[in-house]
Scaffold this active site. Structure first.
Site, PDB file in Angstrom:
ATOM      1  N   ASP A 184      40.028 -26.988  17.192  1.00 25.62           N
ATOM      2  CA  ASP A 184      38.565 -27.006  17.070  1.00 25.62           C
ATOM      3  C   ASP A 184      37.876 -27.652  18.278  1.00 25.62           C
ATOM      4  O   ASP A 184      38.493 -28.415  19.014  1.00 25.62           O
ATOM      5  CB  ASP A 184      38.160 -27.816  15.825  1.00 25.62           C
ATOM      6  CG  ASP A 184      38.420 -27.060  14.533  1.00 25.62           C
ATOM      7  OD1 ASP A 184      39.120 -26.030  14.573  1.00 25.62           O
ATOM      8  OD2 ASP A 184      37.933 -27.519  13.475  1.00 25.62           O
ATOM      9  N   HIS A 323      42.505 -30.541  17.602  1.00 22.56           N
ATOM     10  CA  HIS A 323      41.291 -30.413  18.425  1.00 22.56           C
ATOM     11  C   HIS A 323      41.639 -30.278  19.899  1.00 22.56           C
ATOM     12  O   HIS A 323      42.444 -31.060  20.414  1.00 22.56           O
ATOM     13  CB  HIS A 323      40.382 -31.630  18.216  1.00 22.56           C
ATOM     14  CG  HIS A 323      39.873 -31.757  16.829  1.00 22.56           C
ATOM     15  ND1 HIS A 323      40.620 -32.305  15.806  1.00 22.56           N
ATOM     16  CD2 HIS A 323      38.689 -31.385  16.261  1.00 22.56           C
ATOM     17  CE1 HIS A 323      39.912 -32.281  14.681  1.00 22.56           C
ATOM     18  NE2 HIS A 323      38.734 -31.719  14.929  1.00 22.56           N
TER      19      HIS A 323
HETATM   20 ZN   LIG Z   1      34.631 -29.683  14.894  1.00 24.70          ZN
END
Ligand SMILES: [Zn+2]
Length: 357
Positions: A184, A323
């Site tokens: 992400d 992430h």
């Molecule tokens: Zn996010």
């Protein structure tokens, strides 16, 4: 004698007719609201003030609940004598008919207001794919509001809200030893490192990118796609979508879609969603995809901690959250080969989100 007596009688008769008769009357009869009262002759109206039945006052100002807001601010009292306004200095004639009426209360101005009744949302299931089974429809209620007092009364529902139903299902592959690595908040300066780590293990990944970051790095989006990975939607600039209007949510999705060239899944920032977000995404052909494994790589940037979280939470059909943007993601990059090796040891095959669902 008779002449004198006759003159005296005549004088008495003249006096009788010429002198005021009042002094001969010892009382007058008046009626107040139909009730007979005996008063001394030549009583003035003002002198009647003490008389029971004449004690009248103005009405008051009332709010819509009937409470007095301004005492005496209503309509004035009415006092009439034979249909005419009563003159306080006038003398009450015998047989006067007085009508007395209290002043009316005056109700404040009232307006009718329509307000929405919000709908509730029920969530069925615990899976990571979020879809809307039934949209919510707000109800309506009408109420009366006092313009001056702001008080409200007489609330009634004109239409009841229809509650929204959200369904959370598991991936179709939940029985198989499949897992998907997802990244992400990119693209960012660690995205290349993620791509290299995935390439070294010949593993596909899914990138939930931010439109605002992608717009400034379209070359990286093309690179991700060319390497066989999946690019999906993580909103334009990472707001809490539940706090936005439907139009704003749709703009977050569609603006990002324009930059990345289409997407099928939306991962709502912070995993924050409700019926409105789900409906807005569905209107643009998107399902919401959450995760089953939170590596917490944003919180504990250590390879060991990331691997420990993967080990503790991974089950068949796992969607693993990592992430590649937002901060220093060197620990995430370093953990990728370690996590993949462990997954392979456990007999997992790795695929994209679309491959799982
Ligand atoms: Zn996010």
């Amino acid at each position: 004698m008779t002449i004198i007596a006759g003159v005296a009688l005549l004088l008495a008769a003249v006096a009788f007719f010429l002198l005021p008769t009042a002094h001969l009357n010892t009382r007058s009869l008046v009626r107040v609201n139909g009730v007979a009262r005996i008063v001394p002759p030549e009583t003035k109206v003002a002198g009647l003030a003490e008389l029971e039945g004449l004690q009248t006052g103005p009405g008051s100002m009332l709010d819509l609940t009937g409470d007095v807001t301004v005492l005496g601010a209503g309509a004035p009292a009415e006092r009439t004598l034979s249909g005419r306004p009563l003159d306080p200095d006038g003398i009450l004639p015998d047989g006067a008919r007085i009508v007395v009426r209290h002043g009316d209360h005056v109700l404040e101005a009232i307006r009718r207001v329509t307000v929405q009744i919000p709908y509730e949302t029920s969530v069925e299931g615990k899976g990571v794919i979020v879809s809307l089974v039934r949209p919510g429809v707000p109800g309506e209620r009408e109420l009366f509001k006092g313009v001056a007092s702001g008080k409200q009364a007489a609330v009634f529902t004109t239409s009841a809200p229809q509650n929204a139903v959200i369904e959370r299902t598991s991936s179709a592959a939940s029985g198989l030893k499949l897992a998907a690595l997802t990244f992400d908040d990119g693209p960012g300066k660690f995205t290349q490192g993620v791509l290299d780590a995935l390439a070294a293990k010949h593993v596909p990944g899914t990138f939930f990118v931010l439109g605002s970051s992608a717009a400034g790095n379209k070359a990286m989006i093309e690179k991700i796609k060319a390497a066989g990975h999946e690019v999906e939607n993580h909103s334009w600039d990472h707001p809490i979508l539940t706090k936005l209007t439907t139009e704003q949510i749709m703009r977050q999705i569609s603006r990002t879609e324009e930059v990345i060239g289409g997407s099928r899944y939306l991962r709502p920032p912070y995993g924050s969603y409700d019926a409105k977000v789900t409906a807005a995404a569905a209107a643009l052909g998107h399902k919401l995809v959450l995760w089953t494994v939170d590596t917490r790589d944003w919180e504990t940037p250590e390879v060991g901690a990331i691997l420990a979280n993967v080990k503790a939470q991974t089950k068949p059909g796992a969607i693993i959250l990592m992430h590649d943007g937002g901060n220093n993601r060197s620990a995430t990059v370093a953990s990728i080969p370690v996590v993949i090796d462990w997954l392979f040891q456990q007999g997992y095959s790795l695929t994209t989100v679309a491959g799982l669902l």
